[in-house]
Design a protein around this motif. Structure first.
Motif, PDB file in Angstrom:
ATOM      1  N   ASN A 359      39.175  12.668 -25.715  1.00 30.19           N
ATOM      2  CA  ASN A 359      37.860  12.404 -26.303  1.00 30.19           C
ATOM      3  C   ASN A 359      37.744  11.000 -26.888  1.00 30.19           C
ATOM      4  N   MET A 360      38.627  10.089 -26.475  1.00 27.68           N
ATOM      5  CA  MET A 360      38.617   8.753 -27.052  1.00 27.68           C
ATOM      6  C   MET A 360      39.051   7.725 -26.007  1.00 27.68           C
ATOM      7  N   ALA A 361      38.314   6.625 -25.928  1.00 26.08           N
ATOM      8  CA  ALA A 361      38.622   5.571 -24.961  1.00 26.08           C
ATOM      9  C   ALA A 361      38.451   4.205 -25.613  1.00 26.08           C
ATOM     10  N   LEU A 362      39.357   3.287 -25.278  1.00 28.26           N
ATOM     11  CA  LEU A 362      39.279   1.899 -25.729  1.00 28.26           C
ATOM     12  C   LEU A 362      38.852   1.036 -24.551  1.00 28.26           C
ATOM     13  N   LYS A 363      37.845   0.174 -24.778  1.00 28.17           N
ATOM     14  CA  LYS A 363      37.363  -0.726 -23.727  1.00 28.17           C
ATOM     15  C   LYS A 363      37.493  -2.173 -24.192  1.00 28.17           C
ATOM     16  N   LEU A 364      38.060  -2.984 -23.320  1.00 26.79           N
ATOM     17  CA  LEU A 364      38.149  -4.420 -23.536  1.00 26.79           C
ATOM     18  C   LEU A 364      37.361  -5.092 -22.424  1.00 26.79           C
ATOM     19  N   GLN A 365      36.414  -5.976 -22.781  1.00 30.99           N
ATOM     20  CA  GLN A 365      35.532  -6.554 -21.761  1.00 30.99           C
ATOM     21  C   GLN A 365      35.244  -8.016 -22.064  1.00 30.99           C
ATOM     22  N   TRP A 366      35.318  -8.826 -21.011  1.00 32.20           N
ATOM     23  CA  TRP A 366      34.946 -10.243 -21.066  1.00 32.20           C
ATOM     24  C   TRP A 366      33.708 -10.434 -20.207  1.00 32.20           C
ATOM     25  N   ASP A 367      32.679 -11.069 -20.774  1.00 35.32           N
ATOM     26  CA  ASP A 367      31.441 -11.360 -20.056  1.00 35.32           C
ATOM     27  C   ASP A 367      31.221 -12.865 -20.035  1.00 35.32           C
ATOM     28  N   HIS A 368      30.775 -13.354 -18.898  1.00 33.37           N
ATOM     29  CA  HIS A 368      30.436 -14.766 -18.776  1.00 33.37           C
ATOM     30  C   HIS A 368      29.001 -14.880 -18.265  1.00 33.37           C
ATOM     31  N   TYR A 369      28.149 -15.577 -19.023  1.00 33.27           N
ATOM     32  CA  TYR A 369      26.750 -15.759 -18.668  1.00 33.27           C
ATOM     33  C   TYR A 369      26.526 -17.207 -18.222  1.00 33.27           C
ATOM     34  N   LYS A 370      25.782 -17.356 -17.142  1.00 32.64           N
ATOM     35  CA  LYS A 370      25.392 -18.670 -16.662  1.00 32.64           C
ATOM     36  C   LYS A 370      23.876 -18.729 -16.600  1.00 32.64           C
ATOM     37  N   ILE A 371      23.282 -19.586 -17.426  1.00 36.68           N
ATOM     38  CA  ILE A 371      21.835 -19.733 -17.496  1.00 36.68           C
ATOM     39  C   ILE A 371      21.417 -20.794 -16.493  1.00 36.68           C
ATOM     40  N   LYS A 372      20.506 -20.430 -15.579  1.00 32.10           N
ATOM     41  CA  LYS A 372      20.113 -21.349 -14.521  1.00 32.10           C
ATOM     42  C   LYS A 372      19.373 -22.574 -15.074  1.00 32.10           C
ATOM     43  N   ASN A 373      18.527 -22.395 -16.091  1.00 33.98           N
ATOM     44  CA  ASN A 373      17.774 -23.499 -16.673  1.00 33.98           C
ATOM     45  C   ASN A 373      18.197 -23.642 -18.139  1.00 33.98           C
ATOM     46  N   ARG A 374      19.141 -24.533 -18.385  1.00 35.73           N
ATOM     47  CA  ARG A 374      19.714 -24.632 -19.733  1.00 35.73           C
ATOM     48  C   ARG A 374      18.756 -25.266 -20.744  1.00 35.73           C
ATOM     49  N   PHE A 375      17.620 -25.802 -20.268  1.00 35.81           N
ATOM     50  CA  PHE A 375      16.636 -26.360 -21.192  1.00 35.81           C
ATOM     51  C   PHE A 375      15.566 -25.339 -21.572  1.00 35.81           C
ATOM     52  N   TRP A 376      15.177 -24.460 -20.617  1.00 33.12           N
ATOM     53  CA  TRP A 376      14.065 -23.555 -20.863  1.00 33.12           C
ATOM     54  C   TRP A 376      14.437 -22.093 -20.625  1.00 33.12           C
ATOM     55  N   GLY A 377      15.725 -21.769 -20.575  1.00 30.63           N
ATOM     56  CA  GLY A 377      16.137 -20.410 -20.239  1.00 30.63           C
ATOM     57  C   GLY A 377      16.459 -19.506 -21.407  1.00 30.63           C
ATOM     58  N   SER A 378      16.019 -19.847 -22.605  1.00 31.71           N
ATOM     59  CA  SER A 378      16.300 -19.005 -23.761  1.00 31.71           C
ATOM     60  C   SER A 378      15.600 -17.658 -23.634  1.00 31.71           C
ATOM     61  N   SER A 379      16.247 -16.601 -24.124  1.00 33.23           N
ATOM     62  CA  SER A 379      15.678 -15.255 -24.056  1.00 33.23           C
ATOM     63  C   SER A 379      16.180 -14.436 -25.236  1.00 33.23           C
ATOM     64  N   ASN A 380      15.754 -13.175 -25.309  1.00 29.03           N
ATOM     65  CA  ASN A 380      16.218 -12.300 -26.377  1.00 29.03           C
ATOM     66  C   ASN A 380      17.719 -12.060 -26.294  1.00 29.03           C
ATOM     67  N   LYS A 381      18.264 -12.087 -25.079  1.00 30.82           N
ATOM     68  CA  LYS A 381      19.686 -11.802 -24.866  1.00 30.82           C
ATOM     69  C   LYS A 381      20.549 -13.012 -25.195  1.00 30.82           C
ATOM     70  N   VAL A 382      20.260 -14.138 -24.569  1.00 34.52           N
ATOM     71  CA  VAL A 382      20.973 -15.395 -24.813  1.00 34.52           C
ATOM     72  C   VAL A 382      19.955 -16.391 -25.353  1.00 34.52           C
ATOM     73  N   GLU A 383      20.021 -16.666 -26.631  1.00 32.25           N
ATOM     74  CA  GLU A 383      18.999 -17.453 -27.315  1.00 32.25           C
ATOM     75  C   GLU A 383      19.572 -18.797 -27.755  1.00 32.25           C
ATOM     76  N   PHE A 384      18.815 -19.875 -27.484  1.00 28.32           N
ATOM     77  CA  PHE A 384      19.268 -21.206 -27.859  1.00 28.32           C
ATOM     78  C   PHE A 384      18.060 -22.123 -28.029  1.00 28.32           C
ATOM     79  N   ARG A 385      18.286 -23.258 -28.640  1.00 25.22           N
ATOM     80  CA  ARG A 385      17.215 -24.240 -28.831  1.00 25.22           C
ATOM     81  C   ARG A 385      16.818 -24.806 -27.481  1.00 25.22           C
ATOM     82  N   MET A 386      15.520 -24.756 -27.178  1.00 27.91           N
ATOM     83  CA  MET A 386      15.061 -25.208 -25.871  1.00 27.91           C
ATOM     84  C   MET A 386      14.559 -26.650 -25.922  1.00 27.91           C
ATOM     85  N   GLY A 387      14.470 -27.257 -24.731  1.00 30.64           N
ATOM     86  CA  GLY A 387      13.960 -28.601 -24.596  1.00 30.64           C
ATOM     87  C   GLY A 387      15.054 -29.598 -24.230  1.00 30.64           C
TER      88      GLY A 387
END
Length: 407
Positions: A359-387
């Protein structure tokens, strides 16, 4: 909890589940949320409030056609509260072995894992892949939910539908849905599961005071009043709807699990008649192999916006003030970003699930995100200063360690 459950009658079932999670994002210029329904993300820091949750549920199945269910979940919400929310509260009627009808609050069958969206223990990966599941954050329906199921040869066909209302809070604000409907078909045969779904929520967004949406709409109104924008009023009425917004979603999912190999994937397309709650589409593909108590897995996926350019028509006066130039610059940025951002992103995840006990499990996970438009690609998931002044290079990784359990 187990001692109490053993003392209950056979027609009463009391159980629960939970997760203790640790979450780290490695970039100083981008904040990454594990779930867009939470208030906080990680920015070059480690957090313990991303996936951590606790839930209890009660099911009553006395002799006869009637049953009932109730579930409470405590997880950090957008308002930073851990106050438990009611996920189930229904009365059920099963006139036959093929028909199941629920009145009240029940799960909304939207995606492949909608039946156990918050039950991370039942999932291979650490969280439901956001490339698909962030397209529709609705998890419950207040109204009527029905299911019909019948055996055909070696397989089982199930048809599910729902009609009612719901609400969900995301980082943009409060989304009230006074009317929603959905229909899905599910086919299971041995290790294969197929699911096709359609959903149509109609509702509105109430932006949190002072957030990006609230500020942007204020700028649009100001620009029209100052004569800096020739079509802002028209675009505001036609494209920036906050009420009676209709989203139409089609999804397709499959899963193959023969107890050794697991292959799972989903695709979704969402269309919207508002640029504020814009359309989007996404997919993911998961592959895993069970080796004793260990299950290594790989996830690939992508998410992209589906929206027409807004094209606010701006006019710079001959002697513009500093405030006017700042306003025009902000609206020009909105044009470049299609208002909600050109948030097309790809995701790669590598993980390992370790069965510590039954009834118990340990999960280890690595995620890598690549934003296609690093100037205007901000979203709720990956948020950053745009422009152009953005210092984000478009790449960020997260590291997750989750201990999932059921009881």
């Amino acid at each position: 909890m187990q001692v109490r459950a053993e003392a209950l009658p056979d027609w009463v079932k009391l159980d629960g589940f939970g997760t203790v999670g640790v979450y780290h994002a490695d970039d100083p210029n981008a904040t990454v949320r594990s779930d867009i329904r939470t208030s906080t993300g990680a920015r070059n820091e480690t957090r313990f409030d991303a996936d951590s949750l606790l839930a209890v549920q009660l099911k009553l199945r006395p002799a006869g056609p009637f049953n009932a269910g109730f579930q409470l979940i405590s997880k950090k919400e957008v308002n930073s509260s851990h106050r438990p929310r009611v996920q189930w509260a229904y009365l059920g009627w099963e006139p036959s072995s093929e028909i199941n009808i629920k009145l009240g609050r029940a799960l909304a069958p939207v995606f492949l894992m909608s039946d156990y969206n918050d039950l991370y223990y039942a999932q291979i990966s650490a969280q439901p892949p956001g490339q698909v599941y962030s397209n529709n954050s609705i998890t419950f329906n207040d109204g009527v939910t029905g299911q019909w199921e019948r055996h055909f040869g070696e397989g089982v066909l199930g048809i599910e539908g729902y009609y009612g209302k719901t609400r969900v809070d995301v980082s943009l604000g409060e989304i009230e849905v006074p009317k929603q409907m959905g229909l899905s078909a599910k086919w299971t045969s041995g290790p294969l599961l197929l699911r096709l779904g359609y959903s149509r929520p109609k509702g509105g967004l109430k932006p949190f005071a002072g957030n990006s949406v609230d500020q942007f709409l204020g700028l649009v109104r100001d620009a029209q009043q100052m004569g800096l924008c020739s079509n802002c009023n028209q675009v505001y009425r036609e494209r920036f709807k906050l009420t009676d917004v209709v989203n139409k979603m089609v999804s397709l999912g499959f899963s193959w699990d023969d107890d050794t190999y697991v292959v799972q994937g989903e695709w979704v397309s969402r269309k919207s008649d508002s640029a504020i709650l814009s359309g989007s589409g996404g997919w993911y593909l998961l592959g895993a192999r069970r080796i004793g108590d260990f299950t290594p897995y790989l996830v690939l996926g992508s998410l992209k916006p589906i929206a027409e350019p807004v094209d606010l028509r701006l006019t710079t006066p001959p002697q513009a003030t500093t405030d006017q130039m700042a306003l025009l610059s902000a609206l020009a940025a909105a044009n470049a970003a299609n208002v909600t951002g050109q948030y097309h992103r790809d995701q790669l995840a590598l993980g390992l699930r370790w069965e510590l006990s039954s009834n118990m499990a340990l999960k280890l996970q690595w995620d890598h995100y690549k934003i296609k438009n690093r100037f205007w690609g901000s979203s709720n998931k990956v948020e950053f200063r745009m422009g152009p002044q953005s210092q984000f290079d478009g790449k960020v990784s997260t590291y997750t360690a989750n201990l999932d359990f059921i009881f």
